[in-house]
Write an enzyme that holds these catalytic residues in place. Structure first.
Site, mmCIF file in Angstrom:
data_model
loop_
_atom_site.group_PDB
_atom_site.id
_atom_site.type_symbol
_atom_site.label_atom_id
_atom_site.label_comp_id
_atom_site.label_asym_id
_atom_site.label_seq_id
_atom_site.Cartn_x
_atom_site.Cartn_y
_atom_site.Cartn_z
ATOM 1 C CE LYS A 146 25.653 13.681 18.711
ATOM 2 N NZ LYS A 146 25.321 12.686 19.733
ATOM 3 C CB SER B 168 25.386 11.500 23.451
ATOM 4 O OG SER B 168 25.329 11.499 22.044
#
Length: 596
Positions: free
Chosen positions: A199, A392
Site C-alpha cells: 500500500k 481500493s
C-alpha cells in the site's frame, strides 16, 4: 473644474456600462454554447465514410457537457473536442457495422484523449466491425503507445510521408515522485498509518525513494500492461512480440520509412495522396464526392436519440473518486445511494451493470454505497464491468456482484487502507515564526490540530482504526469472491494488479468489455436479444446549464501550473496530502496512471 468632474463621471459611467455590456455578451455566449451542446438535430449524409478523428473527441465513461472553465474559454476560436462516452462510442461502431450508409471507418487515433482501457474497449468494437466485412482504415502522423495500439487494429495503417514528426512509440514508463526531502526542508512531517506492504499511498511523502515492494508491484504492473498492448499490436501487424520490442528497444523508428520498412504501417502518403486513396476506397472519383460522417454526430443521431425499450438494463457509472462531500464530477455517496435505491424500485429495470472506473477514496462513502448495492443485488441481477481503474474503494463497492468483467489493462485490487496526517508545526515555528500553545480539556483534545506530531498512544489508536478497516475489507472480498480470508490477505496488502493478472488470482471472473457485461446481465434477466431491451445510464451526465453553474461556483479553483511538465501532478499530490478530514481512513489507489 466642473468640466473635469463631468468628464471624470462620464468616463466612470462609460466604464461601468461597457462592463455590463461585456457581461451580457459573455452570458449570451455561454448560454448559446450550452444550448448548442445539447442540440440533437443532426443531419447525416445518406452515405459516406465514418470519421473517427480522436483529435476532435474526448472519450470518458460518459459524455459530459462542454467545459466552461476559464482555461477553456481562453481557447475560444479553437475547435473544442467533443466529449463522448465509451459505451456510446462502442454502440455507434456496432450500429455502423450494419449500416449500409457507412462505407468504412476512417480512424485517426493520434491525440487520443482516452484511458488505455477505454481504447481497449473501442479496439475490440473495431475488430468486431471488421468481422462484419467492412474495413477500418487508420491514419497516423505522430504514433504513440496509445494511438498506435488503437490504429494497429485497422485493415490498413497509412502514415504521413512528411518528416519532422515526434514519435513516442517507446513502450510504457511509470514515473514515481517522492517529496520527503522537500517536505523536510519545509518542516512538514507527514504521519502515515497504513496496512499492507504494497500500500504505497502516502509513501511519496515519507520516503526519498520507493520501497522494494513498490518497485516490484510497479514493474510487474507496467510489464503486464505493455504485454497486453504490445501483444495486440504485434498480432494485428503479423509480427512477433519479440520483433516489435526489438524494433522499439533499438530505436529503429526514426523516420516514416522506418515504420514502413518494419511493417508497422502499410503505405506512406502526403495529404493529397491520402485523399486520393480514400476516394478510391470509397469508390468516388473526385474529392468533392468524398463524404465524411463525423463520429460525434453519428453517436447523436444513431445512439443517444434512439427510442428506449420498455425493459432496461441499467448501467451505473461509478466514475471518479469515492467521496462523502457533494461533488457531481465524482462518486458522491449521497447522490449514488439515492440513485441506486431508485433503481431498486424501478420495475422497468430488469438487470444492472455496475461500471467501475475509480481509484477509490473514502472508506465511509464506500461502505454506504456497498450497502445500497447489496440491497439492489438482492432484488435484481447485477454484474460489474471494470474500466481504467477498479481499485481500493472501487473494488470495495463492486466485488460482491454476480460476475466481474475486466479489461486486460484495468488496474484493480489495491486491497489496503491508510490514514495520513500532516504536521505543520515545523513550518509554523521555523518559517512562519508562529508558536502554538494548546489549552486542552483532555489529554488528546488537540490530536488532530495538525501542528504537532502524534504521540505513541495516538498512533496506536489510528493504527487500530486502519487494522479494523483492513480486516473489514478482506472479509468483504472473501465473502464476495467466495475465497478464504488468508487467500485474500495473501494477494491483498495494498497490491495493485492488472486485469489480466487479476483473473489468475480470482479477483475478476472474465476478461471482457462493457458490452460483454451488459449482454450477460441482460441474459440473467431473460433478455437474450438486444432488441428486447435498452440501456439506462445512471447517474445522468450533467447538462450544459448544470456544468455552467458548477463552473461559476468554482471560480476560485487554482490551475495546476506544472501541467505538461515532468512534475505534473505535484500540486495535486500536495493538495491530497493536506486535504480531507485528519481522522479519515482511505481506500485509494496510490497514484494516477496515464498511458501516452
Amino acid at each position: 473644474m466642473k468640466d473635469f468632474v463631468k468628464t471624470t463621471l462620464a468616463v466612470i459611467c462609460g466604464f461601468f456600462i461597457l462592463q455590463i455590456i461585456g457581461f451580457i455578451f459573455f452570458l449570451m455566449f455561454i448560454i448559446g454554447a450550452a444550448a448548442s451542446g445539447s442540440s440533437s438535430n443532426v443531419i447525416l449524409p445518406k452515405e459516406g465514410v465514418l470519421d473517427m478523428d480522436f483529435s476532435k473527441l474526448n472519450v470518458g465513461e460518459q459524455a459530459q457537457a462542454a467545459d466552461f472553465s476559464l482555461s477553456s474559454l481562453q481557447s475560444i476560436g479553437d475547435e473544442m473536442p467533443t466529449a463522448i462516452g465509451v459505451w456510446d462510442a462502442v454502440r455507434a461502431i456496432r450500429i455502423a457495422a450494419k449500416d449500409p450508409g457507412v462505407k468504412f471507418i476512417f480512424l485517426r487515433a493520434d491525440e487520443a484523449a482516452a484511458g488505455i482501457s477505454h481504447l481497449e474497449e473501442i479496439r475490440v468494437a473495431l475488430s468486431e466491425f471488421r468481422k462484419e466485412g467492412k474495413a477500418v482504415i487508420a491514419w497516423t502522423e505522430n504514433p504513440g503507445n496509445g494511438s498506435y495500439y488503437l490504429a494497429s487494429v485497422a485493415d490498413k495503417v497509412y502514415m504521413s510521408s512528411y518528416h519532422g514528426a515526434n514519435y513516442s512509440l517507446l513502450g510504457i514508463s511509470a514515473r514515481l515522485m517522492y517529496l520527503k526531502d522537500l517536505l523536510d526542508k519545509l518542516g512538514v512531517n507527514i504521519q502515515l498509518i497504513r496496512h499492507g506492504k504494497y500500500k504505497s499511498a502516502g509513501e511519496m511523502y515519507i520516503k526519498s525513494s520507493p520501497s522494494p515492494e513498490n518497485i516490484e508491484q510497479n514493474k510487474v504492473m507496467v510489464e503486464s500492461i505493455w504485454k497486453s498492448v504490445s501483444g495486440a499490436m504485434a498480432e494485428s501487424r503479423g509480427i512477433s512480440e519479440e520483433k516489435l520490442n526489438q524494433i522499439i528497444d533499438d530505436l529503429e523508428l526514426l523516420l516514416p520509412e522506418d515504420f514502413l520498412r518494419t511493417g508497422l504501417v502499410d503505405s506512406l502518403y502526403d495529404h493529397e495522396g491520402l485523399i486520393a486513396q480514400l476516394c478510391t476506397l470509397a469508390e468516388v472519383s473526385e474529392k468533392k464526392d468524398l463524404k465524411f460522417i463525423p463520429f460525434a454526430d453519428y453517436i447523436t443521431a444513431k445512439v443517444t436519440s434512439a427510442k428506449p425499450a420498455k425493459s432496461k438494463v441499467a448501467i451505473i457509472f461509478a466514475d471518479g473518486e469515492i467521496v462523502e462531500n457533494k461533488d457531481p464530477r465524482n462518486i458522491d455517496s449521497k447522490r449514488f445511494v439515492k440513485e441506486i435505491d431508485q433503481l431498486r424500485e424501478d420495475e422497468s429495470v430488469k438487470a444492472v451493470v455496475l461500471r467501475v472506473n475509480s481509484p477509490g477514496g473514502s472508506v465511509l462513502a464506500s461502505e454506504k454505497i456497498r450497502a445500497s448495492l447489496d440491497l439492489l443485488q438482492a432484488a435484481k441481477p447485477m454484474v460489474a464491468s471494470y474500466g481504467n481503474y477498479a481499485a481500493s474503494g472501487g473494488y470495495w463497492i463492486s466485488n460482491g456482484v454476480e460476475k466481474i468483467y475486466s479489461n486486460t489493462t484495468t488496474l484493480t485490487g489495491s486491497i489496503g487502507v491508510f490514514s495520513m496526517l500532516p504536521d505543520f508545526g515545523g513550518v509554523a515555528k521555523n518559517i512562519a515564526h508562529v508558536n502554538f500553545y494548546p489549552i486542552n480539556s483532555n489529554k488528546h483534545s488537540d490530536m488532530f490540530s495538525l501542528v504537532r506530531p502524534l504521540d505513541a498512544q495516538e498512533t496506536a489508536y489510528m493504527q487500530g482504526s486502519v487494522e479494523d478497516i483492513y480486516d473489514r475489507f478482506v472479509n468483504l472480498v472473501a465473502e464476495g469472491r467466495s475465497m478464504e480470508t488468508d487467500a485474500v490477505d495473501a494477494i491483498a496488502q495494498g497490491r495493485v494488479w492488472t486485469g489480466s493478472d487479476a483473473l489468475g488470482i480470482g479477483l475478476v471472473d472474465e476478461l471482457g468489455t462493457l458490452s460483454d457485461a451488459v449482454a450477460y446481465a441482460a441474459s440473467l434477466a431473460g433478455l437474450e436479444n438486444e432488441s428486447d431491451y435498452s440501456t439506462l445510464a445512471v447517474p445522468k451526465p450533467l447538462t450544459p446549464f448544470e456544468t455552467l453553474l458548477e463552473t461559476m461556483g468554482q471560480t476560485n479553483k487554482e490551475p495546476d501550473i506544472l501541467a505538461g511538465t515532468p512534475f505534473e501532478g505535484f500540486s495535486a499530490a500536495v493538495r491530497r496530502a493536506v486535504s480531507g478530514e485528519p481522522s479519515a481512513v482511505y481506500a485509494r489507489l496510490p497514484y494516477d496512471i496515464t498511458i501516452k
